[in-house]
Design a protein around this motif. Structure first.
Motif, mmCIF file in Angstrom:
data_model
loop_
_atom_site.group_PDB
_atom_site.id
_atom_site.type_symbol
_atom_site.label_atom_id
_atom_site.label_comp_id
_atom_site.label_asym_id
_atom_site.label_seq_id
_atom_site.Cartn_x
_atom_site.Cartn_y
_atom_site.Cartn_z
ATOM 1 N N ASN A 238 51.750 65.286 40.220
ATOM 2 C CA ASN A 238 51.502 64.264 41.237
ATOM 3 C C ASN A 238 50.011 63.954 41.393
ATOM 4 O OD1 ASN A 238 54.177 63.648 42.082
ATOM 5 N ND2 ASN A 238 54.264 65.659 43.094
ATOM 6 N N ASP A 239 49.238 64.259 40.379
ATOM 7 C CA ASP A 239 47.825 63.840 40.358
ATOM 8 C C ASP A 239 47.820 62.361 39.942
ATOM 9 O OD1 ASP A 239 45.157 63.295 39.865
ATOM 10 O OD2 ASP A 239 44.752 65.202 38.861
ATOM 11 N N HIS A 240 47.979 61.502 40.936
ATOM 12 C CA HIS A 240 48.196 60.084 40.646
ATOM 13 C C HIS A 240 46.995 59.434 39.972
ATOM 14 C CE1 HIS A 240 51.845 60.686 42.662
ATOM 15 N NE2 HIS A 240 51.477 60.395 43.908
ATOM 16 N N GLN A 241 45.793 59.836 40.370
ATOM 17 C CA GLN A 241 44.617 59.242 39.727
ATOM 18 C C GLN A 241 44.569 59.603 38.243
ATOM 19 O OE1 GLN A 241 42.189 57.108 41.329
ATOM 20 N NE2 GLN A 241 41.936 56.728 39.128
ATOM 21 N N ALA A 242 44.941 60.840 37.916
ATOM 22 C CA ALA A 242 44.966 61.249 36.511
ATOM 23 C C ALA A 242 45.990 60.429 35.736
ATOM 24 C CB ALA A 242 45.287 62.738 36.398
ATOM 25 N N ARG A 243 47.161 60.173 36.313
ATOM 26 C CA ARG A 243 48.184 59.391 35.618
ATOM 27 C C ARG A 243 47.726 57.934 35.457
ATOM 28 N NH1 ARG A 243 53.047 61.020 34.472
ATOM 29 N NH2 ARG A 243 52.979 62.673 36.060
ATOM 30 N N PHE A 244 47.108 57.401 36.485
ATOM 31 C CA PHE A 244 46.587 56.031 36.416
ATOM 32 C C PHE A 244 45.537 55.932 35.305
ATOM 33 C CE2 PHE A 244 43.764 52.560 37.611
ATOM 34 C CZ PHE A 244 44.634 51.575 38.040
ATOM 35 N N ASP A 245 44.605 56.882 35.284
ATOM 36 C CA ASP A 245 43.556 56.870 34.261
ATOM 37 C C ASP A 245 44.139 57.092 32.869
ATOM 38 O OD1 ASP A 245 41.680 56.439 36.215
ATOM 39 O OD2 ASP A 245 40.985 58.523 36.302
ATOM 40 N N LEU A 246 45.163 57.926 32.785
ATOM 41 C CA LEU A 246 45.804 58.180 31.497
ATOM 42 C C LEU A 246 46.429 56.896 30.952
ATOM 43 C CD1 LEU A 246 46.711 60.164 29.301
ATOM 44 C CD2 LEU A 246 48.746 60.645 30.699
ATOM 45 N N LEU A 264 54.608 52.857 35.241
ATOM 46 C CA LEU A 264 55.930 52.790 35.868
ATOM 47 C C LEU A 264 56.309 54.131 36.499
ATOM 48 C CD1 LEU A 264 57.841 50.681 33.191
ATOM 49 C CD2 LEU A 264 57.430 50.011 35.568
ATOM 50 N N ASP A 265 55.952 55.223 35.815
ATOM 51 C CA ASP A 265 56.227 56.555 36.368
ATOM 52 C C ASP A 265 55.430 56.760 37.654
ATOM 53 O OD1 ASP A 265 57.170 59.102 36.699
ATOM 54 O OD2 ASP A 265 55.960 59.989 35.095
ATOM 55 N N LEU A 266 54.176 56.316 37.647
ATOM 56 C CA LEU A 266 53.353 56.423 38.852
ATOM 57 C C LEU A 266 53.947 55.602 39.988
ATOM 58 C CD1 LEU A 266 50.881 57.131 40.518
ATOM 59 C CD2 LEU A 266 49.570 55.432 39.229
ATOM 60 N N LEU A 303 60.169 47.311 35.985
ATOM 61 C CA LEU A 303 59.460 47.215 37.263
ATOM 62 C C LEU A 303 60.342 46.552 38.316
ATOM 63 C CD1 LEU A 303 56.936 47.500 38.978
ATOM 64 C CD2 LEU A 303 56.106 45.332 38.032
ATOM 65 N N SER A 304 61.053 45.496 37.947
ATOM 66 C CA SER A 304 61.949 44.805 38.892
ATOM 67 C C SER A 304 63.042 45.761 39.368
ATOM 68 C CB SER A 304 62.581 43.581 38.231
ATOM 69 O OG SER A 304 61.607 42.623 37.925
ATOM 70 N N SER A 305 63.562 46.553 38.453
ATOM 71 C CA SER A 305 64.602 47.505 38.828
ATOM 72 C C SER A 305 64.083 48.506 39.850
ATOM 73 C CB SER A 305 65.087 48.236 37.571
ATOM 74 O OG SER A 305 66.052 49.197 37.908
ATOM 75 N N LEU A 306 62.849 48.963 39.658
ATOM 76 C CA LEU A 306 62.269 49.906 40.628
ATOM 77 C C LEU A 306 61.978 49.238 41.972
ATOM 78 C CD1 LEU A 306 59.782 51.830 38.285
ATOM 79 C CD2 LEU A 306 61.821 52.771 39.394
#
Length: 309
Positions: A238-246, A264-266, A303-306
């Motif tokens: 749940n390190d969202h910034q790391a996932r965004f940067d990745l 999409l996972d984020l 994305l629409s589904s989410l």
């Protein structure tokens, strides 16, 4: 990868196009077979024999260039300096300049000497080439976009440049050519070319999307190595910034589908994080990739589904 345009950023509507698709070019003895004999199997080729010291040549050549551009692909022009290509001039019995040969089907079909007025040049070309039908530029652009999406970067660039020779400020062709530069690893040249465009033209949606692509690529190059970011996520998913940067690092590395997956996972994990940053970045990424990219349609559906789940 070798530079797509090794001599620098191509000018709009002028200069050689990759793959030999240009309508106006400087020829030589060595290139005569390809530039004239082979090319004349597809279109009328005018060969302008000239010399730097020739006054009438300076009047004739610009008129020939103008008429060839107006023909939009039905006629090509090859300019040959007789001083630099004396053997070829002798073989074709060039006794004075300017002399213009017309080639069709791999052989000379007509010729004239001297600087003719524009009206006579038009008649000469029309008699040989007919009125012709200008190629549908939008269809050429669509074909080039498909080739670019398939990874045929150089072939796509040749088609985009061909369109720009006919219409120097065709926005979709300009955008396509810039995308070819980016795909060839020449993002700095693409940025420089984009910066030279008139402001109104640069605001066209397709060119604005290229600007977004360059912005995302710069961001991705700044966030660091994917391995280090994956280690952070292994410690804390749940390190969202790391996932965004990745995701941005993947995008910068050409792994667009993986970048979409991470964003999409984020979004699935925390759609409100950082003021809806994941969704906003997905929208930018979709814009940058363009609707023809195979990952965009699937990404938008997911994305629409989410959004509505």
């Amino acid at each position: 990868m070798d530079p797509l345009f090794p001599s620098g950023v191509p000018s709009r509507g002028r200069g050689p196009a990759p793959g030999g698709q240009d309508l106006i070019k400087d020829g030589s003895t060595a290139s005569f077979r390809a530039d004239v004999l082979e090319a004349s199997m597809q279109a009328l080729v005018l060969v302008d024999f000239w010399a730097p010291w020739c006054g009438p040549c300076k009047q004739l050549t610009p008129l020939l260039e103008k008429l060839v551009r107006e023909a939009k692909g039905t006629v090509r022009l090859v300019k040959i300096d007789v001083d630099a290509n004396q053997q070829l001039a002798a073989q074709l019995r060039i006794q004075s300049v300017p002399t213009v040969y017309a080639f069709q089907g791999g052989r000379p079909v007509d010729a004239f000497q001297g600087a003719l007025p524009e009206s006579e040049l038009r008649a000469f070309i029309k008699q040989l080439a007919g009125p012709g039908e200008a190629p549908n530029l939008d269809e050429v652009v669509a074909e080039a976009k498909t080739l670019l999406a398939q990874g045929e970067t150089e072939t796509a660039a040749a088609l985009f440049q061909q369109v720009l020779q006919a219409e120097p400020e065709h926005p979709a062709a300009l955008a396509g050519l810039l995308r070819c530069l980016i795909a060839a690893g020449q993002g700095e040249q693409a940025a420089a070319m984009l910066a030279e465009l008139p402001a109104e033209l640069a605001r066209h949606p397709e060119l604005a999307a290229v600007a977004t692509a360059l912005e995302l690529a710069r961001h991705g190059a700044e966030v660091g190595e994917t391995a280090a970011l994956r280690k952070r996520l292994a410690v804390d998913a749940n390190d969202h910034q790391a996932r965004f940067d990745l995701a941005m690092a993947y995008y910068a590395g050409g792994e667009s589908e993986t970048a979409i997956d991470e964003l999409l996972d984020l979004f699935r994990r925390d759609r409100a994080w950082n003021d809806d940053a994941a969704r906003k970045q997905l929208v930018k990424l979709f814009e940058a990739l363009g609707s023809a990219h195979p990952a965009v349609a699937a990404g938008r559906r997911r994305l629409s589904s989410l959004l509505f789940s």
